[in-house]
Write a protein that holds these residues in place. Structure first.
Motif, PDB file in Angstrom:
ATOM      1  N   PRO A 297       0.777  -0.847  -0.205  1.00 25.97           N
ATOM      2  CA  PRO A 297      -0.050   0.101   0.101  1.00 25.97           C
ATOM      3  C   PRO A 297       0.872   1.614  -0.096  1.00 25.97           C
ATOM      4  O   PRO A 297       1.667   1.594   0.998  1.00 25.97           O
ATOM      5  N   SER A 298       0.391   2.014  -0.461  1.00 28.80           N
ATOM      6  CA  SER A 298       1.577   3.559  -0.756  1.00 28.80           C
ATOM      7  C   SER A 298       1.069   4.344   0.858  1.00 28.80           C
ATOM      8  O   SER A 298       0.089   4.227   1.243  1.00 28.80           O
ATOM      9  N   GLN A 299       2.062   4.751   0.924  1.00 24.89           N
ATOM     10  CA  GLN A 299       2.176   5.344   2.381  1.00 24.89           C
ATOM     11  C   GLN A 299       2.072   6.825   1.911  1.00 24.89           C
ATOM     12  O   GLN A 299       1.049   7.191   2.808  1.00 24.89           O
ATOM     13  N   ASP A 300       1.856   7.027   0.765  1.00 27.42           N
ATOM     14  CA  ASP A 300       1.472   8.750   0.377  1.00 27.42           C
ATOM     15  C   ASP A 300       0.385   8.081  -0.382  1.00 27.42           C
ATOM     16  O   ASP A 300       0.925   8.265  -1.673  1.00 27.42           O
ATOM     17  N   PRO A 301      -0.849   9.607  -0.603  1.00 25.03           N
ATOM     18  CA  PRO A 301      -2.212   8.694  -1.438  1.00 25.03           C
ATOM     19  C   PRO A 301      -1.249  10.017  -2.320  1.00 25.03           C
ATOM     20  O   PRO A 301      -1.900   9.327  -3.591  1.00 25.03           O
ATOM     21  N   ARG A 302      -0.343  10.295  -2.434  1.00 29.28           N
ATOM     22  CA  ARG A 302      -0.268  11.287  -3.912  1.00 29.28           C
ATOM     23  C   ARG A 302       0.655  10.371  -4.901  1.00 29.28           C
ATOM     24  O   ARG A 302       0.517  10.475  -6.011  1.00 29.28           O
ATOM     25  N   PHE A 303       0.955   9.105  -4.299  1.00 31.60           N
ATOM     26  CA  PHE A 303       1.684   7.952  -4.641  1.00 31.60           C
ATOM     27  C   PHE A 303       0.841   7.081  -5.565  1.00 31.60           C
ATOM     28  O   PHE A 303       1.076   5.906  -5.775  1.00 31.60           O
ATOM     29  N   GLY A 304      -0.784   7.285  -5.262  1.00 27.78           N
ATOM     30  CA  GLY A 304      -1.802   6.043  -5.959  1.00 27.78           C
ATOM     31  C   GLY A 304      -2.315   5.402  -4.873  1.00 27.78           C
ATOM     32  O   GLY A 304      -1.846   6.244  -2.955  1.00 27.78           O
ATOM     33  N   ASP A 305      -2.753   4.315  -4.366  1.00 27.88           N
ATOM     34  CA  ASP A 305      -3.298   3.467  -3.653  1.00 27.88           C
ATOM     35  C   ASP A 305      -2.314   2.244  -2.893  1.00 27.88           C
ATOM     36  O   ASP A 305      -1.392   2.503  -2.501  1.00 27.88           O
ATOM     37  N   TYR A 306      -1.476   1.615  -4.250  1.00 26.50           N
ATOM     38  CA  TYR A 306      -0.709   0.451  -4.207  1.00 26.50           C
ATOM     39  C   TYR A 306       0.509   1.086  -4.614  1.00 26.50           C
ATOM     40  O   TYR A 306       0.107   1.894  -5.987  1.00 26.50           O
ATOM     41  N   GLN A 307       1.687   0.657  -4.461  1.00 31.33           N
ATOM     42  CA  GLN A 307       2.717   0.751  -5.388  1.00 31.33           C
ATOM     43  C   GLN A 307       4.047  -0.785  -5.440  1.00 31.33           C
ATOM     44  O   GLN A 307       4.108  -1.560  -4.764  1.00 31.33           O
TER      45      GLN A 307
END
Ligand code: ARG
Length: 604
Positions: free
Chosen positions: A47-57
């Protein structure tokens, strides 16, 4: 509600893999093709820590590029070019040195959450693929005494691990709880001797033995033991007689154990711990196997005599001086040890119970003990490599002074007293919050809140560390506490009461769900992570991941509720849609708290 829920459940059983797994599985064949020589290349989706980078990475591309000696961004581009996730995500983006970011589509989220709502039993959570036979060894107090604070963590954590495995594997009968109680040691020799000396009447009619206060009884016997040499010798003799299965001694022993068991069971019931008498298989149950344990080790040529004791020397275990450290299985006087019994138990669990996963929940001081037991069981081939042996160690409970938690007079805090105090303190919280409730209801709430607070405080800590027992902190209505979560649940119930909402009817309208506002989307995404958390805890046995998840859920709900009017929303369909979100939040909170052995209440 129930009839409807059942109907829903039959119609709609669409379990869902965690989103992480779905993405991993879509990327895997592409990686396999791009990196054919690397075994099981992984996209490492998180899961992304920061919503700016989407939901998952996907974080695994860089490491893979390094292995392939290629440019990571180019490799990421190649993956993205071939990847088809258009049904669930916006076009993936490549970021930084080669991360791939995924943002879930509201329409896909809506569809998945609808399915989860329609599956009240499992909340859309997939059954983990290998329903394993698991033994969870927990609680296991030494029976001669009353339970004290030193027993609290194993009891709480072990029960929760068993509950989460039961849900994750969805095969409750495959999860076997075992309480390895200490019921075969010197304390029983002391108690038998004390009874014979002080109440010969009862000693010869053991069925009349009643031990009103086990603690007093043990204390008195211990005092005699420490001060009177004859008594001491008799106590040793009685212990040997017990181990030799002397009939008279066994008769008395049986009744003392039965009395201690009543004490322990009352504590388990109060704590909402699922542990039945059938789950108890203590030291005595293995007493007849001990000679054979030693003989089998000898037959397998792994037993050595050292200073008269029978020992196993295992690879890699050294004492402080760097000399081989023995695992002693029989002392020079012929007596067996804690380790011998644990070897008998591990053999029984692997061979008789056919466990393929054996989990021990004890304090961290027993770490070396279990490392050696595991190594020995492997070497003796009692637990083949495919049987997973896991020790879940935890730290101590400390008092406010950062020293082991004791009463003012320096004694162990009795569990019974601690639980009573928890309920009393919680009652004060309830009195302050809701003075007009009927006394019975207040008492019931106080019970759930008090016990819940104690359990939650224990579970929400990273297990390996010590933790400070702090009444005010654990009973606070704000912060990462049980009362905060119980209150979040109760608050949602009050929305339903206020709107006079019929849950059955609401659940007949699941297709109305619509996610627009950012807070709705955040809440929905979090709800859909439940299965991922369950899967992780089943694998890693870290219950604090579930407490953190529930805490964040309550927080996400709170910002949703602050920003999105529910009963006063503009359109009827929005009201229904938001009520569905409320319902699923409450249901997930209650479900998660239940896995933590914590009760919810409708009103607080
Ligand atoms: N009776 C032990 C104690 O009080 C705990 C038992 C843990 N389980 C085991 N298989 N050794 O420390």
């Amino acid at each position: 509600m129930l009839a409807h829920a059942l109907k829903l459940n039959q119609r709609n059983k669409i379990p869902m893999k965690p989103i992480i797994d779905i993405l991993e599985q879509r990327i895997a064949p592409i990686l396999a093709q791009l990196a054919p020589d690397i075994p099981n290349p992984s996209a490492i989706v998180k899961p992304s820590q920061d919503p700016r980078f989407g939901d998952y990475q996907a974080n695994g591309i860089m490491a893979l590029a390094k292995q392939l000696k290629t440019n990571p961004r180019e490799l990421a581009q190649q993956v993205v070019d071939q990847l088809n996730v258009s049904d669930m995500c916006e076009p993936p983006e490549i970021a930084g040195p080669g991360f791939i970011n995924f943002r879930l589509l509201p329409a896909w989220l809506t569809q998945k959450l609808t399915q989860a709502i329609q599956d009240p039993d499992r909340l859309g959570v997939d059954t983990l693929s290998d329903p394993k036979k698991v033994v969870v060894d927990f609680a296991g107090p030494n029976l001669a005494k009353e339970m004290h604070v030193g027993h609290i963590r194993s009891t709480i954590i072990g029960d929760v691990i068993a509950r989460i495995l039961e849900f994750g594997y969805n095969e409750p009968n495959n999860i076997i709880r075992q309480s390895h109680v200490g019921d075969w040691g010197l304390p029983f020799g002391m108690l038998v001797t004390y009874l014979r000396e002080n109440t010969p009447e009862a000693a010869s009619n053991p069925e009349n033995i009643k031990i009103a206060d086990l603690e007093e009884f043990y204390r008195a016997a211990k005092q005699r033991f420490d001060s009177d040499e004859t008594f001491k010798q008799n106590a040793y003799k009685a212990t040997v007689a017990l181990h030799e299965h002397d009939q008279d001694t066994l008769e008395i022993w049986k009744h003392i154990v039965a009395e201690s068991r009543i004490h322990a069971q009352a504590i388990y019931d109060k704590m909402n711990i699922k542990l039945r008498v059938e789950d108890e298989r203590g030291e005595s149950a293995f007493s007849k196997d001990l000679p054979d344990v030693v003989k089998s080790l000898a037959d397998a040529n792994i037993l050595q005599e050292s200073q008269g004791a029978q020992c196993v020397f295992l690879d890699g275990f050294k004492n402080k001086e760097g000399n081989p450290l023995p695992l002693i299985v029989q002392k020079s006087d012929g007596a067996y040890l804690y380790a011998t019994t644990d070897l008998a138990a591990i053999r029984f669990r692997a061979k008789q119970l056919k466990a393929d996963r054996i989990i021990y929940v004890t304090d961290a001081r027993q770490k070396l003990h279990f490392q050696m037991i595991f190594a020995c069981a492997r070497q003796a081939q009692w637990a083949p490599e495919n049987v997973s042996l896991e020790h879940v160690p935890f730290g101590s409970v400390l008092g406010p002074d950062n020293k082991p938690f004791k009463t003012r007079s320096g004694e162990n805090v009795k569990l019974k007293d601690l639980l009573d105090e928890a309920t009393q303190r919680a009652l004060k919280v309830v009195e302050a919050k809701n003075p007009d409730l009927p006394p019975e209801q207040k008492q019931q709430i106080a019970q759930a809140v008090g016990i819940g607070a104690v359990k939650y405080a224990d579970l929400s800590n990273n297990l390996v560390g010590d933790y400070v027992f702090d009444w005010d902190k654990m009973l606070a209505m704000e912060g990462n506490t049980a009362p905060y979560l119980q209150y979040a649940y109760a608050r949602i119930q009050s929305i339903f009461r206020k709107g006079d909402i019929d849950t059955d009817q609401l659940l007949a309208n699941t297709d109305v769900l619509q996610l627009d506002a950012p807070e709705e989307l955040t809440l929905a995404k979090h709800l859909l992570r439940y299965g991922e958390i369950i899967e992780t805890v089943v694998r890693d046995l870290r219950p604090h991941l579930l407490t953190n998840y529930l805490f964040e859920l309550a927080q996400n709900f709170s910002s949703f509720y602050t920003n999105c009017p529910v009963l006063k929303a503009d359109a009827e369909s929005t009201i229904t849609s938001r009520l569905l979100l409320c319902h699923q939040t409450a249901h997930t909170l209650a479900h998660g708290l239940n896995l933590l052995g914590i009760k919810t209440i409708k009103q607080m």
